[in-house]
Design an enzyme around this catalytic site. Structure first.
Site, PDB file in Angstrom:
ATOM      1  N   LYS A   1       1.544  -2.734  -5.599  1.00 19.52           N
ATOM      2  CA  LYS A   1       0.867  -3.673  -4.915  1.00 19.52           C
ATOM      3  C   LYS A   1      -0.072  -2.747  -3.770  1.00 19.52           C
ATOM      4  CE  LYS A   1       3.449  -6.297  -7.306  1.00 19.52           C
ATOM      5  NZ  LYS A   1       3.649  -7.568  -7.996  1.00 19.52           N
TER       6      LYS A   1
ATOM      7  N   TRP B   1      12.717 -13.403  -6.784  1.00 21.14           N
ATOM      8  CA  TRP B   1      11.833 -13.272  -7.997  1.00 21.14           C
ATOM      9  C   TRP B   1      12.500 -13.493  -9.196  1.00 21.14           C
ATOM     10  CZ3 TRP B   1      11.206  -8.007 -10.333  1.00 21.14           C
ATOM     11  CH2 TRP B   1       9.914  -8.313 -11.395  1.00 21.14           C
TER      12      TRP B   1
ATOM     13  N   ASP C   1      14.794  -4.789  -2.221  1.00 18.44           N
ATOM     14  CA  ASP C   1      13.500  -4.663  -2.984  1.00 18.44           C
ATOM     15  C   ASP C   1      12.343  -4.570  -2.208  1.00 18.44           C
ATOM     16  OD1 ASP C   1      11.416  -5.123  -4.693  1.00 18.44           O
ATOM     17  OD2 ASP C   1      12.356  -6.821  -5.714  1.00 18.44           O
TER      18      ASP C   1
ATOM     19  N   ALA D   1       8.256  -4.406  -2.316  1.00 16.58           N
ATOM     20  CA  ALA D   1       7.305  -4.344  -3.075  1.00 16.58           C
ATOM     21  C   ALA D   1       5.764  -4.597  -2.685  1.00 16.58           C
ATOM     22  CB  ALA D   1       7.592  -5.291  -4.382  1.00 16.58           C
TER      23      ALA D   1
END
Ligand code: LMR
Length: 392
Positions: free
Chosen positions: A243, A127, A208, A210
């Protein structure tokens, strides 16, 4: 003083959002920013979130500050969701943050504070905001091989080779599931290999996560991070609720730091201190909704059911796109789209072809050919497949 300012590099994803908005063509298709959209192209408030908001409005009596690390109930609920019982609760320090990005930023600050010379290893690609924040903080970083642009799958041999070169005390940032931007993920057994290497090298994993619930389901998507939590002495986890709860603008995330040997009180107070320096108290509204949903059997069941609908819908679109691309191109070149997981797939077409799709077909995807599957519906999948085939 302000005349000393220079323009900062534009964030590619956000610049794309603006370009899409400015396009007046009615046939335009937005496959850019990682926001879930239903078949009608809207990002709905999830049913359980609406119900929790109503309940909160009726029962909330104060909006005074929470703790610097947020509400302990939120920490417990999120630790349960992400880590399950993989690691004893008393080895985990946690702090609520403004979104997943806030958790990443605080994690990097924590690393910088603990070991300023630690190199943070990022997957190639990752990202774009990961390297951007590291650069801003002046922290050393390096890349490990991850995506094979020929097969559009994980180059696991390359990844292993590179991870074997990390130094003791370095940090290796891994995506818990649904890799952003590629959609290509390591297999369940690969996590064991990664853990073995990191422990062998004395490196610290940072995960991470998400998109938990967007890939193979809430449990399966959390399996990698749980294995890491159970097997490594020190682990950093940055989780986002944007999300999977659909509460993007509420800025709801959490940083967790596991230290099996260390002083947990010290870690907890460090996370609180870091919050205080950057923004003081974290936002609470989204965190409270998440806590209510996770702790109420009915709300939780409804949230999980809706999340499954979202996930199932994206899987159907993946399969349909892979089929349409096979039909349009007469080859299996894009078969990987059905194997990828999460919101994204990197198609592996050139920046010029991405540009042509934008100019000639009003199809907006990130320049590296990342598409957001949720930006499609059953009507636009064949349109996209035709357009892609036409620019090859
Ligand atoms: C994305 O990758 O599109 C999302 O994570 C949104 C963002 O902030 O970039």
């Amino acid at each position: 003083m302000f005349d000393a300012l220079t323009a900062q590099p534009a964030d590619k994803i956000l610049a794309l959002m603006a370009a899409y908005k400015a396009d007046t063509r009615t046939t335009k298709i937005d496959l850019g920013v990682g926001v879930y959209k239903n078949a009608e192209g809207t990002t709905p408030v999830m049913r359980a979130v609406k119900a929790a908001e109503k309940k909160l409005w009726e029962t909330e009596e104060t909006k005074s500050y929470t703790g610097l690390a947020g509400d302990p109930g939120f920490q417990d609920a999120m630790i349960g969701l992400v880590l399950g019982d993989s690691v004893p609760r008393d080895t985990i320090a946690a702090a609520a943050t403004p979104g997943g990005t806030g958790a990443i930023r605080q994690a990097f600050e924590l690393i910088k504070m603990a070991k300023p010379d630690a190199t943070v290893w990022l997957s190639a690609p990752t990202w774009p905001n990961h390297p951007s924040i590291l650069k801003y903080l002046g922290m050393p970083m390096a890349e490990y091989r991850y995506f094979d642009s020929e097969t559009c799958a994980v180059d696991f041999n390359g990844m292993v080779e590179d991870l074997k070169t990390v130094k003791a005390g370095d940090v290796v940032l891994l995506h818990g599931c649904c890799h952003n931007p590629t959609g290509a993920n390591i297999r369940p057994d690969d996590w064991d290999t990664v853990i073995e290497i990191l422990n062998d090298r004395g490196a610290i994993p940072m995960i991470d996560i998400a998109y938990q619930g967007f890939g193979d389901g809430l449990e399966a998507d959390g399996a990698g991070v749980r294995k890491v939590a159970a097997s490594c002495p020190e682990v950093i986890v940055a989780a986002s609720c944007s999300k999977n709860f659909g509460i993007y603008r509420e800025r709801t995330g959490i940083l967790m730091a596991i230290s099996k040997e260390g002083d947990k009180g010290l870690m907890q107070s460090t996370l609180a201190f870091l919050n205080r320096q950057n923004f003081s108290f974290p936002p609470d509204h989204g965190a409270r909704l998440v806590t209510m949903i996770l702790n109420d059997a009915d709300l939780r069941a409804d949230w999980e059911a809706e999340l499954e609908e979202v996930r199932g819908g994206m899987l159907e679109l993946r399969q349909l796109l892979a089929d349409c691309l096979r039909q349009e191109t007469g080859s299996d070149r894009f078969g990987f789209v059905a194997d990828h997981r999460g919101m994204f797939s990197r198609l592996g077409i050139s920046p010029e072809q991405v540009e042509k799709l934008r100019e000639d077909h009003a199809v907006y995807m990130v320049g590296d050919s990342r598409i957001n599957i949720a930006g499609l519906n059953k009507e636009t999948v064949p349109v996209l497949a035709k357009a892609v085939a036409s620019v090859l």
